[in-house]
Scaffold this active site. Structure first.
Site, mmCIF file in Angstrom:
data_model
loop_
_atom_site.group_PDB
_atom_site.id
_atom_site.type_symbol
_atom_site.label_atom_id
_atom_site.label_comp_id
_atom_site.label_asym_id
_atom_site.label_seq_id
_atom_site.Cartn_x
_atom_site.Cartn_y
_atom_site.Cartn_z
ATOM 1 N N GLY A 82 -12.510 -5.198 -2.693
ATOM 2 C CA GLY A 82 -13.641 -4.529 -2.033
ATOM 3 C C GLY A 82 -14.935 -4.745 -2.795
ATOM 4 O O GLY A 82 -15.986 -5.005 -2.200
ATOM 5 N N ASN B 148 -8.087 -10.272 2.195
ATOM 6 C CA ASN B 148 -7.818 -9.061 2.970
ATOM 7 C C ASN B 148 -9.142 -8.619 3.592
ATOM 8 O O ASN B 148 -10.211 -8.906 3.082
ATOM 9 C CB ASN B 148 -7.211 -7.974 2.079
ATOM 10 C CG ASN B 148 -8.084 -7.681 0.862
ATOM 11 O OD1 ASN B 148 -9.170 -8.222 0.698
ATOM 12 N ND2 ASN B 148 -7.618 -6.785 0.009
ATOM 13 N N ASN C 121 0.840 -1.201 0.000
ATOM 14 C CA ASN C 121 0.000 0.000 0.000
ATOM 15 C C ASN C 121 0.875 1.252 0.000
ATOM 16 O O ASN C 121 2.091 1.182 0.201
ATOM 17 C CB ASN C 121 -0.881 -0.005 1.259
ATOM 18 C CG ASN C 121 -1.912 -1.109 1.234
ATOM 19 O OD1 ASN C 121 -2.684 -1.232 0.288
ATOM 20 N ND2 ASN C 121 -1.895 -1.949 2.260
ATOM 21 N N GLU D 282 -9.378 2.631 1.750
ATOM 22 C CA GLU D 282 -8.509 1.467 1.814
ATOM 23 C C GLU D 282 -7.536 1.524 2.983
ATOM 24 O O GLU D 282 -6.919 2.572 3.248
ATOM 25 C CB GLU D 282 -7.698 1.335 0.523
ATOM 26 C CG GLU D 282 -8.460 0.729 -0.606
ATOM 27 C CD GLU D 282 -7.547 0.175 -1.674
ATOM 28 O OE1 GLU D 282 -6.423 -0.234 -1.337
ATOM 29 O OE2 GLU D 282 -7.965 0.152 -2.836
ATOM 30 N N ARG D 283 -7.404 0.415 3.642
ATOM 31 C CA ARG D 283 -6.327 0.249 4.646
ATOM 32 C C ARG D 283 -5.006 0.586 3.976
ATOM 33 O O ARG D 283 -4.696 0.025 2.929
ATOM 34 C CB ARG D 283 -6.329 -1.192 5.114
ATOM 35 C CG ARG D 283 -5.151 -1.597 5.968
ATOM 36 C CD ARG D 283 -5.214 -3.045 6.415
ATOM 37 N NE ARG D 283 -5.105 -4.002 5.325
ATOM 38 C CZ ARG D 283 -4.997 -5.317 5.545
ATOM 39 N NH1 ARG D 283 -5.025 -5.798 6.784
ATOM 40 N NH2 ARG D 283 -4.900 -6.150 4.532
ATOM 41 N N CYS E 12 -4.973 -8.125 -4.089
ATOM 42 C CA CYS E 12 -5.297 -6.856 -4.750
ATOM 43 C C CYS E 12 -5.996 -7.187 -6.065
ATOM 44 O O CYS E 12 -5.355 -7.707 -6.981
ATOM 45 C CB CYS E 12 -4.005 -6.077 -4.990
ATOM 46 S SG CYS E 12 -4.268 -4.477 -5.728
ATOM 47 N N CYS F 99 -11.552 -0.565 -5.853
ATOM 48 C CA CYS F 99 -10.932 -1.632 -5.059
ATOM 49 C C CYS F 99 -11.576 -2.942 -5.514
ATOM 50 O O CYS F 99 -12.788 -3.133 -5.307
ATOM 51 C CB CYS F 99 -11.186 -1.377 -3.572
ATOM 52 S SG CYS F 99 -10.448 -2.623 -2.506
ATOM 53 N N GLY F 100 -10.783 -3.807 -6.121
ATOM 54 C CA GLY F 100 -11.335 -5.041 -6.686
ATOM 55 C C GLY F 100 -11.773 -6.021 -5.615
ATOM 56 O O GLY F 100 -12.877 -6.577 -5.672
ATOM 57 N N HIS G 124 -12.438 -6.653 4.917
ATOM 58 C CA HIS G 124 -13.349 -5.593 4.454
ATOM 59 C C HIS G 124 -14.530 -5.468 5.409
ATOM 60 O O HIS G 124 -15.053 -6.476 5.890
ATOM 61 C CB HIS G 124 -13.878 -5.916 3.055
ATOM 62 C CG HIS G 124 -12.797 -5.942 2.010
ATOM 63 N ND1 HIS G 124 -12.412 -4.824 1.306
ATOM 64 C CD2 HIS G 124 -11.984 -6.950 1.593
ATOM 65 C CE1 HIS G 124 -11.421 -5.154 0.487
ATOM 66 N NE2 HIS G 124 -11.135 -6.420 0.643
ATOM 67 N N ASN H 281 -7.751 -5.213 -8.412
ATOM 68 C CA ASN H 281 -7.396 -4.404 -9.586
ATOM 69 C C ASN H 281 -5.944 -4.666 -9.960
ATOM 70 O O ASN H 281 -5.577 -4.720 -11.138
ATOM 71 C CB ASN H 281 -7.597 -2.909 -9.289
ATOM 72 C CG ASN H 281 -9.073 -2.555 -9.214
ATOM 73 O OD1 ASN H 281 -9.846 -2.918 -10.091
ATOM 74 N ND2 ASN H 281 -9.463 -1.885 -8.156
HETATM 75 N N1 LIG Z 1 -6.902 -1.940 -4.154
HETATM 76 C C1 LIG Z 1 -6.867 -3.360 -3.898
HETATM 77 C C2 LIG Z 1 -7.072 -3.715 -2.466
HETATM 78 C C3 LIG Z 1 -5.913 -3.346 -1.674
HETATM 79 C C4 LIG Z 1 -6.153 -3.795 -0.281
HETATM 80 C C5 LIG Z 1 -5.151 -3.160 0.636
HETATM 81 N N2 LIG Z 1 -5.508 -1.781 0.909
HETATM 82 C C6 LIG Z 1 -5.080 -3.939 1.928
HETATM 83 O O1 LIG Z 1 -5.832 -4.919 2.058
HETATM 84 O O2 LIG Z 1 -4.269 -3.588 2.759
HETATM 85 C C7 LIG Z 1 -7.865 -4.127 -4.741
HETATM 86 O O3 LIG Z 1 -8.129 -3.691 -5.864
HETATM 87 O O4 LIG Z 1 -8.333 -5.191 -4.286
#
Ligand SMILES: N[C@H](CCC[C@H](N)C(=O)O)C(=O)O
Length: 283
Positions: free
Chosen positions: A223, A160, A62, A211-212, A71, A220-221, A162, A73
């Protein structure tokens, strides 16, 4: 360090081909290159590495230098890079991640990948595996006090963590205030990515994400996948067909195949430019 700037509907990362480059201190590099004034400008750094168990490996950091386990995306862009830059020469590939091996189907137009379908694996709903602190086994539409206000959250992991919150109007949300309050909430021992969702109809939702480790991103994919799962579980959408998830940067098609218990994400991937940056001074 050579890099390629890519994005998945506006969720942009700096990509480094570690078949050719070595990045000694990825967290420090992620913090430096992500800065939109003193660096390249991105939501983080993604390393594309050789793998013994897949066609390549994705290692994602990140903007704050913290490492993410998955991740969505980003993995679409990793697949595009691998095909377009000759790491692979096939349209069905595998990418190893910290949350397991993912399998991807590439759509190639004029010799380049334009669209990618990802098998994102099974959603994790068990509270202690997400992790989220709760007396409940699963957190589905449960109350959570955030800064003195009660929000009803659904917790889902796609590798991850959510937290999904449904609201009537997300356009006027003070996300800069409420985002960090969720991200650092005591209920989330590993912090959390938070999605604020407006239901449009039984096949369509609209979301914003804090996003964390990166703050608000255009998309955020993982997400979007977590939101689709939560929306089925809460009865907001028809679970028998794909959900269109509308994000600030564009749309993703998400389908949770309940028989397989696998989530499929389909969306674009784009290359912006190649470049080179000196990071040798970073220790
Ligand atoms: N942008 C990413 C997620 C990043 C997640 C990240 N922020 C974490 O879990 O620490 C996506 O497209 O899935």
């Amino acid at each position: 360090m050579k890099f390629t700037k890519m994005h998945g509907i506006g969720n942009d990362y700096v990509y480094v081909n570690c078949f050719e480059e070595t990045v000694e201190n990825p967290s420090a590099v992620a913090r430096y290159v992500s800065d939109r004034h003193f660096g390249i400008g991105s939501d983080g750094l993604i390393l594309i590495k050789p793998s013994k168990i897949a066609d390549c490996e994705m290692d994602m950091y990140n903007l704050d230098g913290s490492q993410g386990a998955m991740c969505g995306n980003g993995i679409r862009c990793v697949a595009k890079y691998a095909y377009d830059y000759g790491i692979v020469n096939k349209e069905h590939i595998s990418v190893a991640t910290k949350s397991g091996i993912k399998y991807l189907d590439l759509t190639v137009e004029n010799g380049k990948v334009s669209q990618v379908k990802v098998n994102m694996g099974s959603p994790i709903l068990t509270a202690r595996q997400i992790p989220v602190v709760s007396e409940k086994e699963e957190v589905i539409n449960e109350p959570l006090d955030v800064n003195g206000k009660i929000y009803y959250i659904t917790a889902v992991s796609m590798g991850n963590p959510h937290a999904i919150v449904y609201m009537d109007d997300i356009d006027h949300l003070d996300i800069e205030k409420i985002g960090p309050a969720f991200e650092n909430h005591v209920a989330f021992p590993d912090r959390v990515n938070t999605e604020f969702v407006e239901v449009i109809d039984e096949h369509t939702v609209k979301m914003r994400v804090w996003e964390r480790g990166s703050g608000e991103t255009l998309a955020c994919g993982t997400g979007a996948c977590a939101v689709a799962v939560a929306s089925v579980l809460n009865g907001h959408v028809d679970g028998d067909s794909p959900v269109t998830v509308k994000l600030l940067g564009g749309d993703l098609q998400i389908f949770w195949n309940r028989q397989e218990n696998l989530v499929y994400m389909t969306g674009p991937a784009a290359t912006v430019f190649d470049g080179e940056i000196d990071v040798s001074f970073l220790k």
